[in-house]
Write an enzyme that holds these catalytic residues in place. Structure first.
Site, PDB file in Angstrom:
ATOM      1  N   HIS A 267       0.883  -1.185   0.000  1.00  0.00           N
ATOM      2  CA  HIS A 267       0.000   0.000   0.000  1.00  0.00           C
ATOM      3  C   HIS A 267       0.916   1.229   0.000  1.00  0.00           C
ATOM      4  O   HIS A 267       1.672   1.441  -0.931  1.00  0.00           O
ATOM      5  CB  HIS A 267      -0.931  -0.123   1.211  1.00  0.00           C
ATOM      6  CG  HIS A 267      -2.065   0.841   1.260  1.00  0.00           C
ATOM      7  ND1 HIS A 267      -2.413   1.657   0.223  1.00  0.00           N
ATOM      8  CD2 HIS A 267      -2.960   1.117   2.253  1.00  0.00           C
ATOM      9  CE1 HIS A 267      -3.458   2.392   0.564  1.00  0.00           C
ATOM     10  NE2 HIS A 267      -3.812   2.088   1.800  1.00  0.00           N
ATOM     11  N   HIS A 306      -2.355  -2.089 -10.014  1.00  0.00           N
ATOM     12  CA  HIS A 306      -3.295  -1.482  -9.078  1.00  0.00           C
ATOM     13  C   HIS A 306      -4.568  -2.306  -9.080  1.00  0.00           C
ATOM     14  O   HIS A 306      -4.971  -2.812 -10.134  1.00  0.00           O
ATOM     15  CB  HIS A 306      -3.610  -0.033  -9.493  1.00  0.00           C
ATOM     16  CG  HIS A 306      -4.158   0.774  -8.374  1.00  0.00           C
ATOM     17  ND1 HIS A 306      -5.485   0.749  -8.029  1.00  0.00           N
ATOM     18  CD2 HIS A 306      -3.548   1.612  -7.499  1.00  0.00           C
ATOM     19  CE1 HIS A 306      -5.664   1.540  -6.992  1.00  0.00           C
ATOM     20  NE2 HIS A 306      -4.505   2.068  -6.646  1.00  0.00           N
ATOM     21  N   ASP A 362       2.830   5.571  -6.875  1.00  0.00           N
ATOM     22  CA  ASP A 362       4.074   5.439  -6.120  1.00  0.00           C
ATOM     23  C   ASP A 362       5.316   5.352  -7.005  1.00  0.00           C
ATOM     24  O   ASP A 362       6.430   5.427  -6.514  1.00  0.00           O
ATOM     25  CB  ASP A 362       4.025   4.182  -5.239  1.00  0.00           C
ATOM     26  CG  ASP A 362       3.021   4.353  -4.122  1.00  0.00           C
ATOM     27  OD1 ASP A 362       3.030   5.417  -3.505  1.00  0.00           O
ATOM     28  OD2 ASP A 362       2.229   3.427  -3.888  1.00  0.00           O
TER      29      ASP A 362
HETATM   30  N1  CMC Z   1       4.723  -6.800 -10.821  1.00  0.00           N
HETATM   31  C1  CMC Z   1       4.591  -7.971 -11.480  1.00  0.00           C
HETATM   32  N2  CMC Z   1       3.424  -8.644 -11.595  1.00  0.00           N
HETATM   33  C2  CMC Z   1       2.352  -8.095 -11.019  1.00  0.00           C
HETATM   34  C3  CMC Z   1       2.410  -6.873 -10.312  1.00  0.00           C
HETATM   35  C4  CMC Z   1       3.659  -6.222 -10.233  1.00  0.00           C
HETATM   36  N3  CMC Z   1       3.776  -5.076  -9.600  1.00  0.00           N
HETATM   37  N4  CMC Z   1       1.184  -6.566  -9.841  1.00  0.00           N
HETATM   38  C5  CMC Z   1       0.387  -7.569 -10.224  1.00  0.00           C
HETATM   39  N5  CMC Z   1       1.086  -8.490 -10.931  1.00  0.00           N
HETATM   40  C6  CMC Z   1       0.559  -9.707 -11.578  1.00  0.00           C
HETATM   41  C7  CMC Z   1       0.271 -10.783 -10.548  1.00  0.00           C
HETATM   42  O1  CMC Z   1       1.386 -11.620 -10.363  1.00  0.00           O
HETATM   43  C8  CMC Z   1      -0.893 -11.486 -11.189  1.00  0.00           C
HETATM   44  O2  CMC Z   1      -0.393 -12.297 -12.229  1.00  0.00           O
HETATM   45  P1  CMC Z   1      -1.031 -13.757 -12.497  1.00  0.00           P
HETATM   46  O3  CMC Z   1      -2.442 -13.477 -12.934  1.00  0.00           O
HETATM   47  O4  CMC Z   1      -0.172 -14.375 -13.527  1.00  0.00           O
HETATM   48  O5  CMC Z   1      -0.978 -14.479 -11.175  1.00  0.00           O
HETATM   49  C9  CMC Z   1      -1.692 -10.365 -11.855  1.00  0.00           C
HETATM   50  O6  CMC Z   1      -0.710  -9.362 -12.138  1.00  0.00           O
HETATM   51  C10 CMC Z   1      -2.790  -9.776 -10.972  1.00  0.00           C
HETATM   52  O7  CMC Z   1      -2.210  -9.383  -9.716  1.00  0.00           O
HETATM   53  P2  CMC Z   1      -2.965  -9.384  -8.341  1.00  0.00           P
HETATM   54  O8  CMC Z   1      -1.972  -9.606  -7.249  1.00  0.00           O
HETATM   55  O9  CMC Z   1      -4.132 -10.323  -8.421  1.00  0.00           O
HETATM   56  O10 CMC Z   1      -3.529  -7.927  -8.300  1.00  0.00           O
HETATM   57  P3  CMC Z   1      -4.089  -7.196  -7.008  1.00  0.00           P
HETATM   58  O11 CMC Z   1      -5.184  -6.331  -7.475  1.00  0.00           O
HETATM   59  O12 CMC Z   1      -4.417  -8.173  -5.935  1.00  0.00           O
HETATM   60  O13 CMC Z   1      -2.847  -6.358  -6.510  1.00  0.00           O
HETATM   61  C11 CMC Z   1      -1.337  -4.599  -6.110  1.00  0.00           C
HETATM   62  C12 CMC Z   1      -2.728  -4.992  -6.648  1.00  0.00           C
HETATM   63  C13 CMC Z   1      -1.219  -3.073  -6.173  1.00  0.00           C
HETATM   64  C14 CMC Z   1      -1.210  -5.049  -4.645  1.00  0.00           C
HETATM   65  C15 CMC Z   1      -0.271  -5.279  -7.004  1.00  0.00           C
HETATM   66  O14 CMC Z   1      -0.376  -4.826  -8.331  1.00  0.00           O
HETATM   67  C16 CMC Z   1       1.148  -5.051  -6.470  1.00  0.00           C
HETATM   68  O15 CMC Z   1       1.610  -5.809  -5.614  1.00  0.00           O
HETATM   69  N6  CMC Z   1       1.875  -3.991  -6.970  1.00  0.00           N
HETATM   70  C17 CMC Z   1       3.182  -3.675  -6.473  1.00  0.00           C
HETATM   71  C18 CMC Z   1       3.050  -2.875  -5.178  1.00  0.00           C
HETATM   72  C19 CMC Z   1       2.576  -1.457  -5.448  1.00  0.00           C
HETATM   73  O16 CMC Z   1       3.064  -0.765  -6.319  1.00  0.00           O
HETATM   74  N7  CMC Z   1       1.608  -1.008  -4.621  1.00  0.00           N
HETATM   75  C20 CMC Z   1       1.100   0.361  -4.672  1.00  0.00           C
HETATM   76  C21 CMC Z   1      -0.335   0.419  -5.054  1.00  0.00           C
HETATM   77  S1  CMC Z   1      -0.849   2.067  -5.496  1.00  0.00           S
HETATM   78  C22 CMC Z   1      -0.839   2.989  -4.052  1.00  0.00           C
HETATM   79  C23 CMC Z   1      -1.783   2.523  -3.035  1.00  0.00           C
HETATM   80  O17 CMC Z   1      -3.000   2.558  -3.256  1.00  0.00           O
HETATM   81  O18 CMC Z   1      -1.315   2.136  -1.969  1.00  0.00           O
END
Ligand code: CMC
Length: 429
Positions: A267, A306, A362
């Site tokens: 986050h 996101h 971010d």
């Molecule tokens: N790098 C590589 N792969 C990714 C990433 C990433 N940053 N984010 C998602 N994926 C892949 C994930 O592995 C999955 O692939 P597969 O379908 O093959 O398993 C697919 O994309 C969907 O990911 P998810 O984990 O189901 O997506 P989510 O909605 O649960 O997660 C997130 C959202 C923001 C937690 C995630 O994208 C992430 O971990 N990003 C990196 C951390 C980050 O930048 N966070 C800041 C968010 S914005 C500010 C805020 O609101 O806090």
């Protein structure tokens, strides 16, 4: 067109007609679906709330597919260009842009509450020299509530109003004191004449200069960053603020919980993680190998992806522009080249394209903060200060919403059925 959903339960052959309102159904309407009279009734199962609206809100609108973000209907791009952070905070909390008099009164009230109790300042001095500033902020927020016991009376609008002034006023002071503790310098007490972000930068930076002036370009850049971070509807920390606040605890304690949620690397801790990642990559030539490791699932590309945006995060676009202004004052940050190239490669790579992974807020904010001289562990604190206005707006909306009660999700119990206690000498491995 009939605004209902017809559900047939194939276990019993029974049909149910459920009202649709705002393109959604009420989960509680599923409870009538039962196999027999003893059955508890149907629940909806939604780990991590992927498809559950927990409230009605009029604060922030996001269209993740189109990359749209609006506060109370106003596009984020216009607010970032024309407004100030405190005006946006007013907008979020009161659902209107203030008149000149209202804005002046609002600013005066908040700046009047920037001092913290000396006992609280003394408490902050007891943290160990290397305490993470976000840990200090979370604990000090919780402790601040003990100085204002009337804050517990959350049902009284006048009491709520007072806490809003207090929290928005004191938060930059707590953040600045956490920073000064970290670098072993004496605390600078607030100077209300310098404006919200100007005063914050002053408290962080001033040593003993007689004619200390905050750089107006940096103060404006920080103000824009604060506008961009002010609210983002029902994210992890905001849901925490609402959920903890639904127990009718005081807003200082609810906000300490919200700030703790924000601290996590998925986050608000992500901007800190982005900087560590860019440092680890170290050189543009190392990017392809790094991307391969991400694609193999060894790690995530921090600052990408996101839950809601499946398009370029509109905040990231604005931040990219702010970076230019800041670099003109501070000189460029060498990490920007790595970031730009990383973004370019990722946006053209099938792995990221297929999953609709774009840079989020971010990705660039950390580079600006670093250029401005902030240590990496202050980044989530810089997120928490402006998000406080969103948390308070959402908290107020939750308290006033007659449909809201204490937050209490259901579970699907999949554990053992009844069994008798086994004395210790009769247990096997
Ligand atoms: N790098 C590589 N792969 C990714 C990433 C990433 N940053 N984010 C998602 N994926 C892949 C994930 O592995 C999955 O692939 P597969 O379908 O093959 O398993 C697919 O994309 C969907 O990911 P998810 O984990 O189901 O997506 P989510 O909605 O649960 O997660 C997130 C959202 C923001 C937690 C995630 O994208 C992430 O971990 N990003 C990196 C951390 C980050 O930048 N966070 C800041 C968010 S914005 C500010 C805020 O609101 O806090």
């Amino acid at each position: 067109m009939k605004n209902t959903l017809t559900i047939t339960d194939n276990r019993t052959g029974k049909t149910y007609e459920i009202p649709i309102e705002h393109d959604s159904i009420r989960a509680i309407d599923l409870r009538q679906i039962k196999v027999n009279d003893d059955d508890f009734g149907m629940l909806s199962y939604d780990p991590a709330y992927l498809n559950t609206a927990s409230c009605k809100s009029t604060i922030t609108f996001i269209d993740g597919g189109k990359g749209i973000l609006r506060y109370r209907g106003y596009p984020i791009e216009q607010l970032a260009e024309k407004s100030s952070y405190l005006e946006v905070a007013y907008l979020l909390i009161y659902d209107k842009l203030p008149t000149a008099d209202e804005l002046a009164h609002w600013e005066e009230r908040i700046m009047h509450h920037t001092y913290i109790h000396e006992s609280l300042a003394r408490m902050m001095r007891t943290f160990r020299y290397d305490a993470h500033p976000m840990g200090m902020l979370i604990s000090t927020l919780a402790a601040a509530g003990t100085f204002h016991p009337e804050a517990r009376n959350v049902g009284d609008p006048a009491v709520r109003q007072k806490q809003i002034y207090r929290i928005l006023g004191k938060l930059p002071t707590i953040a600045a004191f956490a920073y000064r503790m970290r670098i072993g310098r004496p605390f600078n007490y607030p100077d209300s004449t310098r404006g919200y972000t100007g005063n914050f930068l002053y408290m962080l930076d001033h040593m003993n200069e007689q004619d200390y002036e905050v750089n107006p370009v940096l103060a404006r850049a920080l103000d824009i960053l604060f506008i961009l971070h002010a609210d983002h509807e029902q994210n992890c920390s905001t849901s925490t603020m609402r959920s903890v606040g639904s127990s009718r605890v005081d807003p200082f304690s609810a906000m300490a919980a919200a700030a703790a949620a924000l601290y996590g690397p998925l986050h608000g801790g992500a901007n800190e993680a982005v900087l560590r990642m860019l440092n680890e990559i170290g050189d543009v030539k190392n990017i392809p190998a790094y991307i391969e490791r991400v694609k193999k699932g060894e790690m995530r590309l921090m600052g990408f992806g996101h839950r809601v945006y499946k398009n370029y995060d509109p905040r990231a676009k604005i931040i990219k522009k702010v970076a230019k202004d800041v670099f003109e004052v501070t000189g460029s940050n060498p990490l920007i080249d790595i970031a730009l190239e990383l973004e370019h490669i990722a946006l053209n790579d099938e792995y990221f394209v297929k999953r609709k992974l774009y840079p989020n807020v971010d990705f660039y904010s950390g580079i600006i903060y670093q250029a401005m001289g902030f240590p990496v562990d202050m980044f989530p604190v810089l997120f928490a200060i402006p998000r406080a206005s969103g948390w308070l707006a959402q908290w107020k909306e939750m308290i006033k919403d007659p449909e809201q009660r204490i937050s209490r999700p259901r579970q699907l119990y999949l554990g053992e059925g009844y069994r008798d206690y086994v004395p210790i000498d009769q247990r096997t491995e």
